[in-house]
Design an enzyme around this catalytic site. Structure first.
Site, short mmCIF file in Angstrom:
data_model
loop_
_atom_site.label_atom_id
_atom_site.label_comp_id
_atom_site.label_asym_id
_atom_site.label_seq_id
_atom_site.Cartn_x
_atom_site.Cartn_y
_atom_site.Cartn_z
N PRO A 16 0.79 -1.23 0.00
CA PRO A 16 0.00 0.00 0.00
C PRO A 16 0.82 1.29 0.00
CG PRO A 16 -0.18 -1.15 2.11
CD PRO A 16 0.50 -2.09 1.15
N ASN A 17 0.28 2.25 -0.71
CA ASN A 17 0.79 3.62 -0.81
C ASN A 17 2.02 3.75 -1.70
OD1 ASN A 17 -1.18 4.81 1.02
ND2 ASN A 17 -0.14 3.64 2.61
N ARG A 24 4.98 10.96 -2.46
CA ARG A 24 4.77 10.53 -1.08
C ARG A 24 6.04 10.80 -0.25
NH1 ARG A 24 4.65 4.31 1.21
NH2 ARG A 24 4.19 4.89 3.35
N HIS A 86 4.62 -4.72 8.90
CA HIS A 86 4.68 -4.60 10.35
C HIS A 86 3.56 -5.33 11.09
CE1 HIS A 86 7.66 -1.78 9.11
NE2 HIS A 86 6.77 -0.98 8.54
N ASP A 93 1.85 -15.62 6.46
CA ASP A 93 1.46 -17.03 6.28
C ASP A 93 1.46 -17.42 4.81
OD1 ASP A 93 1.20 -17.36 9.00
OD2 ASP A 93 -0.99 -17.35 9.02
N SER A 108 13.23 2.94 2.50
CA SER A 108 13.77 3.56 3.71
C SER A 108 14.37 2.47 4.60
CB SER A 108 12.68 4.33 4.46
OG SER A 108 11.74 3.42 5.01
C1 DQA Z 1 8.49 0.99 3.39
C2 DQA Z 1 8.66 1.16 4.90
C3 DQA Z 1 7.36 0.90 5.63
O1 DQA Z 1 7.53 1.10 7.03
C4 DQA Z 1 6.29 1.84 5.14
O2 DQA Z 1 5.06 1.54 5.77
C5 DQA Z 1 6.16 1.89 3.67
C6 DQA Z 1 7.36 1.86 2.86
C7 DQA Z 1 9.77 1.37 2.61
O3 DQA Z 1 9.86 1.01 1.46
O4 DQA Z 1 10.63 2.06 3.15
O5 DQA Z 1 5.07 2.04 3.14
O6 DQA Z 1 8.21 -0.39 3.12
#
Ligand code: DQA
Length: 152
Positions: A16-17, A24, A86, A93, A108
């Site tokens: 997601p996102n 973003r 997380h 699973d 990140s």
């Molecule tokens: C992420 C790190 C995750 O904690 C975060 O929720 C993301 C991006 C990353 O690519 O750094 O959506 O997976």
């Protein structure tokens, strides 16, 4: 390209996102877009002798279905589970049924961020994790997968 069809396919799955990369929180995730991720994966894949297919979803059920598909087709996966990292036991699973290499990827470095990001429920079923190198994390993950595929 027809000539590429015999090359191993790697699914590069994104949670997601991540369709919003580029706009973003660029101070955290950089300025590269998901299209840039796909282009970088195609380029490094060509160098490594791999085909890559980049997908993104905001939907946990769809991501789980793609992981099932990878298991059924014995496809390696580079996975950025995003926030599902997380807390998604359903994703973990599904990944535990994998039949080919799996590398967890993060742009990140979650270990250096908020404490809720310090837990990955995915890491324990992956071959390894690459985190903190921006777009380069995907390249490193594909290199790791190429090595795992080569070592059988
Ligand atoms: C992420 C790190 C995750 O904690 C975060 O929720 C993301 C991006 C990353 O690519 O750094 O959506 O997976």
């Amino acid at each position: 390209m027809a000539a590429d069809r015999g090359l191993p396919l790697v699914l590069v799955l994104n949670g997601p996102n991540l369709a919003r990369l580029g706009s973003r929180e660029p101070e955290i995730y950089g300025s590269a877009t998901l299209a840039d991720v796909a282009a970088a994966c195609a380029a490094i894949g060509a160098e490594l002798g791999l085909r890559t297919e980049v997908r993104q979803t905001d939907d946990e059920a769809e991501l789980v279905a793609w992981v099932h598909e990878a298991a059924d087709r014995r496809l390696a996966v580079a996975l950025n589970p995003a926030a599902f990292t997380h807390y998604s036991y359903a994703l973990r699973d599904a990944l535990a049924m994998r039949t080919a290499p799996l590398v967890e990827v993060h742009l990140s470095n979650p270990a250096a961020r908020e404490s809720f990001r310090h837990t990955s429920v995915v890491a324990g079923v992956a071959d390894g994790t690459v985190a903190g190198f921006g777009l380069h994390s995907y390249e490193l993950a594909l290199r790791a997968i190429a090595g795992l595929l080569a070592s059988g």
